[in-house]
Design a protein around this motif. Sequence first.
Motif, PDB file in Angstrom:
ATOM      1  N   ASN A 275     -42.301  -4.244  24.111  1.00  0.00           N
ATOM      2  CA  ASN A 275     -43.047  -5.481  23.871  1.00  0.00           C
ATOM      3  C   ASN A 275     -42.119  -6.669  23.676  1.00  0.00           C
ATOM      4  O   ASN A 275     -42.328  -7.747  24.252  1.00  0.00           O
ATOM      5  CB  ASN A 275     -43.945  -5.320  22.641  1.00  0.00           C
ATOM      6  N   THR A 276     -41.084  -6.480  22.874  1.00  0.00           N
ATOM      7  CA  THR A 276     -40.151  -7.574  22.603  1.00  0.00           C
ATOM      8  C   THR A 276     -39.452  -8.028  23.875  1.00  0.00           C
ATOM      9  O   THR A 276     -39.366  -9.222  24.164  1.00  0.00           O
ATOM     10  CB  THR A 276     -39.098  -7.132  21.568  1.00  0.00           C
ATOM     11  N   LEU A 277     -38.931  -7.071  24.637  1.00  0.00           N
ATOM     12  CA  LEU A 277     -38.214  -7.420  25.858  1.00  0.00           C
ATOM     13  C   LEU A 277     -39.129  -8.075  26.887  1.00  0.00           C
ATOM     14  O   LEU A 277     -38.770  -9.078  27.512  1.00  0.00           O
ATOM     15  CB  LEU A 277     -37.565  -6.165  26.459  1.00  0.00           C
ATOM     16  N   HIS A 278     -40.308  -7.509  27.067  1.00  0.00           N
ATOM     17  CA  HIS A 278     -41.232  -8.033  28.072  1.00  0.00           C
ATOM     18  C   HIS A 278     -41.672  -9.448  27.722  1.00  0.00           C
ATOM     19  O   HIS A 278     -41.737 -10.329  28.597  1.00  0.00           O
ATOM     20  CB  HIS A 278     -42.440  -7.113  28.196  1.00  0.00           C
ATOM     21  N   GLN A 279     -41.949  -9.691  26.444  1.00  0.00           N
ATOM     22  CA  GLN A 279     -42.371 -11.033  26.024  1.00  0.00           C
ATOM     23  C   GLN A 279     -41.241 -12.048  26.166  1.00  0.00           C
ATOM     24  O   GLN A 279     -41.489 -13.249  26.300  1.00  0.00           O
ATOM     25  CB  GLN A 279     -42.854 -10.984  24.573  1.00  0.00           C
ATOM     26  N   SER A 280     -39.998 -11.551  26.156  1.00  0.00           N
ATOM     27  CA  SER A 280     -38.834 -12.434  26.289  1.00  0.00           C
ATOM     28  C   SER A 280     -38.366 -12.535  27.743  1.00  0.00           C
ATOM     29  O   SER A 280     -37.278 -13.061  28.000  1.00  0.00           O
ATOM     30  CB  SER A 280     -37.689 -11.912  25.413  1.00  0.00           C
ATOM     31  N   ASN A 281     -39.162 -12.008  28.658  1.00  0.00           N
ATOM     32  CA  ASN A 281     -38.811 -12.020  30.087  1.00  0.00           C
ATOM     33  C   ASN A 281     -37.504 -11.289  30.375  1.00  0.00           C
ATOM     34  O   ASN A 281     -36.732 -11.682  31.255  1.00  0.00           O
ATOM     35  CB  ASN A 281     -38.741 -13.459  30.619  1.00  0.00           C
ATOM     36  N   LYS A 282     -37.254 -10.236  29.623  1.00  0.00           N
ATOM     37  CA  LYS A 282     -36.106  -9.377  29.896  1.00  0.00           C
ATOM     38  C   LYS A 282     -36.573  -8.264  30.844  1.00  0.00           C
ATOM     39  O   LYS A 282     -37.715  -7.794  30.761  1.00  0.00           O
ATOM     40  CB  LYS A 282     -35.554  -8.776  28.599  1.00  0.00           C
ATOM     41  N   GLN A 283     -35.705  -7.825  31.739  1.00  0.00           N
ATOM     42  CA  GLN A 283     -36.092  -6.853  32.766  1.00  0.00           C
ATOM     43  C   GLN A 283     -36.005  -5.424  32.244  1.00  0.00           C
ATOM     44  O   GLN A 283     -35.023  -5.027  31.613  1.00  0.00           O
ATOM     45  CB  GLN A 283     -35.182  -6.984  33.988  1.00  0.00           C
ATOM     46  N   ILE A 284     -37.045  -4.650  32.541  1.00  0.00           N
ATOM     47  CA  ILE A 284     -37.098  -3.230  32.172  1.00  0.00           C
ATOM     48  C   ILE A 284     -37.210  -2.423  33.460  1.00  0.00           C
ATOM     49  O   ILE A 284     -38.052  -2.711  34.318  1.00  0.00           O
ATOM     50  CB  ILE A 284     -38.302  -2.938  31.259  1.00  0.00           C
ATOM     51  N   ILE A 285     -36.362  -1.410  33.597  1.00  0.00           N
ATOM     52  CA  ILE A 285     -36.359  -0.549  34.787  1.00  0.00           C
ATOM     53  C   ILE A 285     -36.430   0.894  34.316  1.00  0.00           C
ATOM     54  O   ILE A 285     -35.633   1.317  33.469  1.00  0.00           O
ATOM     55  CB  ILE A 285     -35.094  -0.770  35.636  1.00  0.00           C
ATOM     56  N   LEU A 286     -37.385   1.646  34.841  1.00  0.00           N
ATOM     57  CA  LEU A 286     -37.616   3.017  34.397  1.00  0.00           C
ATOM     58  C   LEU A 286     -37.636   3.964  35.588  1.00  0.00           C
ATOM     59  O   LEU A 286     -37.943   3.552  36.707  1.00  0.00           O
ATOM     60  CB  LEU A 286     -38.957   3.115  33.661  1.00  0.00           C
ATOM     61  N   SER A 287     -37.310   5.234  35.331  1.00  0.00           N
ATOM     62  CA  SER A 287     -37.470   6.244  36.379  1.00  0.00           C
ATOM     63  C   SER A 287     -38.204   7.446  35.827  1.00  0.00           C
ATOM     64  O   SER A 287     -38.189   7.706  34.616  1.00  0.00           O
ATOM     65  CB  SER A 287     -36.108   6.680  36.940  1.00  0.00           C
ATOM     66  N   SER A 288     -38.841   8.166  36.728  1.00  0.00           N
ATOM     67  CA  SER A 288     -39.594   9.353  36.352  1.00  0.00           C
ATOM     68  C   SER A 288     -39.599  10.323  37.520  1.00  0.00           C
ATOM     69  O   SER A 288     -39.413   9.914  38.670  1.00  0.00           O
ATOM     70  CB  SER A 288     -41.028   8.970  35.976  1.00  0.00           C
ATOM     71  N   ASP A 289     -39.808  11.597  37.225  1.00  0.00           N
ATOM     72  CA  ASP A 289     -39.864  12.576  38.304  1.00  0.00           C
ATOM     73  C   ASP A 289     -41.256  12.708  38.893  1.00  0.00           C
ATOM     74  O   ASP A 289     -41.488  13.523  39.788  1.00  0.00           O
ATOM     75  CB  ASP A 289     -39.376  13.948  37.809  1.00  0.00           C
ATOM     76  N   ARG A 290     -42.195  11.886  38.383  1.00  0.00           N
ATOM     77  CA  ARG A 290     -43.577  11.927  38.890  1.00  0.00           C
ATOM     78  C   ARG A 290     -44.241  10.577  38.623  1.00  0.00           C
ATOM     79  O   ARG A 290     -43.714   9.771  37.844  1.00  0.00           O
ATOM     80  CB  ARG A 290     -44.352  13.049  38.190  1.00  0.00           C
ATOM     81  N   PRO A 291     -45.405  10.313  39.234  1.00  0.00           N
ATOM     82  CA  PRO A 291     -46.106   9.054  38.959  1.00  0.00           C
ATOM     83  C   PRO A 291     -46.434   8.928  37.481  1.00  0.00           C
ATOM     84  O   PRO A 291     -46.670   9.935  36.792  1.00  0.00           O
ATOM     85  CB  PRO A 291     -47.379   9.167  39.802  1.00  0.00           C
ATOM     86  N   ILE A 292     -46.472   7.715  36.974  1.00  0.00           N
ATOM     87  CA  ILE A 292     -46.717   7.463  35.550  1.00  0.00           C
ATOM     88  C   ILE A 292     -47.995   8.144  35.071  1.00  0.00           C
ATOM     89  O   ILE A 292     -48.024   8.759  34.002  1.00  0.00           O
ATOM     90  CB  ILE A 292     -46.824   5.945  35.289  1.00  0.00           C
ATOM     91  N   LYS A 293     -49.052   8.054  35.871  1.00  0.00           N
ATOM     92  CA  LYS A 293     -50.349   8.591  35.437  1.00  0.00           C
ATOM     93  C   LYS A 293     -50.329  10.103  35.292  1.00  0.00           C
ATOM     94  O   LYS A 293     -51.217  10.674  34.639  1.00  0.00           O
ATOM     95  CB  LYS A 293     -51.441   8.176  36.427  1.00  0.00           C
ATOM     96  N   GLU A 294     -49.331  10.769  35.867  1.00  0.00           N
ATOM     97  CA  GLU A 294     -49.267  12.228  35.802  1.00  0.00           C
ATOM     98  C   GLU A 294     -48.380  12.742  34.665  1.00  0.00           C
ATOM     99  O   GLU A 294     -48.245  13.947  34.477  1.00  0.00           O
ATOM    100  CB  GLU A 294     -48.756  12.786  37.135  1.00  0.00           C
ATOM    101  N   ILE A 295     -47.765  11.837  33.909  1.00  0.00           N
ATOM    102  CA  ILE A 295     -46.926  12.265  32.789  1.00  0.00           C
ATOM    103  C   ILE A 295     -47.818  12.588  31.594  1.00  0.00           C
ATOM    104  O   ILE A 295     -48.554  11.734  31.104  1.00  0.00           O
ATOM    105  CB  ILE A 295     -45.912  11.171  32.397  1.00  0.00           C
ATOM    106  N   LYS A 296     -47.764  13.799  31.128  1.00  0.00           N
ATOM    107  CA  LYS A 296     -48.559  14.225  29.983  1.00  0.00           C
ATOM    108  C   LYS A 296     -47.735  14.070  28.700  1.00  0.00           C
ATOM    109  O   LYS A 296     -46.521  14.177  28.713  1.00  0.00           O
ATOM    110  CB  LYS A 296     -48.978  15.685  30.131  1.00  0.00           C
TER     111      LYS A 296
END
Length: 493
Positions: A278-299
């Motif tokens: 939340n802090t980074l996003h509100q400050s327009n800081k860039q967030i980059i993430l990786s996953s081995d599957r689509p976000i909606k499939e992460i349990k």
Amino acid sequence: MSVAASQDVQPPHAAGSAAKTDFARNVWNACLEIIKGKINNQAFKTWFTPITPIQFSDNELTIEVPSQFFYEWIEENYSSYLKDALKEILGTEGRLMYSIVMDKSQVNPVTIELPHQDIAKESPSGASRSAQRGKEKEERDRFEKNKARFESHLNPKYTFSSLIRGDCNSLAFAASKSVAQSPGQNAFNPLVIYGGVGLGKTHMMQAIGNQVREQHISDSILYVSSEKFAIDFVNAIQNGNIQEFSSFYRTIDVLIIDDIQFFAGKEKTQEEIFHIFNTLHQSNKQIILSSDRPIKEIKGIEERLLSRFNWGLSVDLQPPDYETRKAIIQSKLEQNGVMLDANIIDFIATNVTHNVRELEGCIVKLLAAHSLFNQEIDLAFTKSTLKDIIRIQSKQLTLETIEKAVCSYFSITPNDLKGKSKKKEIATGRQVAMYLSKELTASSLKTIGLHFGGRDHSTVIHGCSTVSKKMEHSMEMRNTIEELKKRIEIMSM
């Protein structure tokens, strides 16, 4: 320019706290004008904008910083700029104090003497000042172990120029380049890159960080695996350093976190990530993430966190197609100053289809064997060296052979396979045939789609993806694929 000589910065004539605060603000603003011209704009905004001047008394300026962690970074990297600015504004007798906010409920002031002060001129309270300096040194030593946090942990070899672009990663490549050019300033925040093992997620994310640093957009870049983040978070709790941990992550301009599926089930870690995000996003800081599957499939990830992960853009990486595999092999050979016959490159590209890492592993093994045995790399030597990796020599394999094997296994006809029936056994057989065709032959997606009923390449991609996902969770599907590979190998002899 000392106070005595400055017309803009005059000491307060009243002893009131308001006058001291106003003068502190004037002194600090004058210092900032000097510092601003000596460091890049991003660093200035990150490390100096959050500082608040709170008091000026007896030629001593007190400034408030967000945390001990923040103070350590300022002293480690910008003390010389502060020293020069204070000297110009206040003269050689000027002093600086830090008031450090250790948490939201209390303020623990820490007095720091700038290096240019003359220790020999200590007042009768010099002994206590020496004791204070000793205490400060202990604190600096205690936080020295966290110094590694300030390193970007970027591998310089992971660049866009060393990343082969193909149909399998074209959208992810374009999105990553866009983010690298203007981090935090577009709709791709966060940027989520997902895909199977060895497809280049880490390479692509780090390429963004390396380009941001190369173009001097920011030096405040951090790559961290989700596992390391979680371990550091637990250690911070145990050592009572959670405020410093949180403050540090909230100062990052480009935060890159690998394998976020690892956060599943870790409630406290997810809570911390949520607030940092939340802090980074509100400050327009860039967030980059990786996953081995689509976000909606992460349990096992909180819904509110998944929702934020979906705020930006999600792009996937697919296994490289034949043309991309050839390009990857050729690039790896060029990096090693080696040339191989086209038939050897074709052989490897045709038979090694799973991921980029496996392709590179084949080249490394082949070159190592060549060096050890001092033997010419021909097709026979290649087959012998890579026999444990390449089990099916599919150079002569055709789509018709795969079609026959699949029809026999599922007890369906070629017309069923190429028709429009959506019966479960027929649809599964069709998807399996497409998957095996893509994995075992050099045929393009378009050719495979045309062969199996005139379907377009997106249908082939969907079919291959469906089979890949089923193989991850179903032993039955894995056994089916292995059995079919054995039958195809026999039919190809």
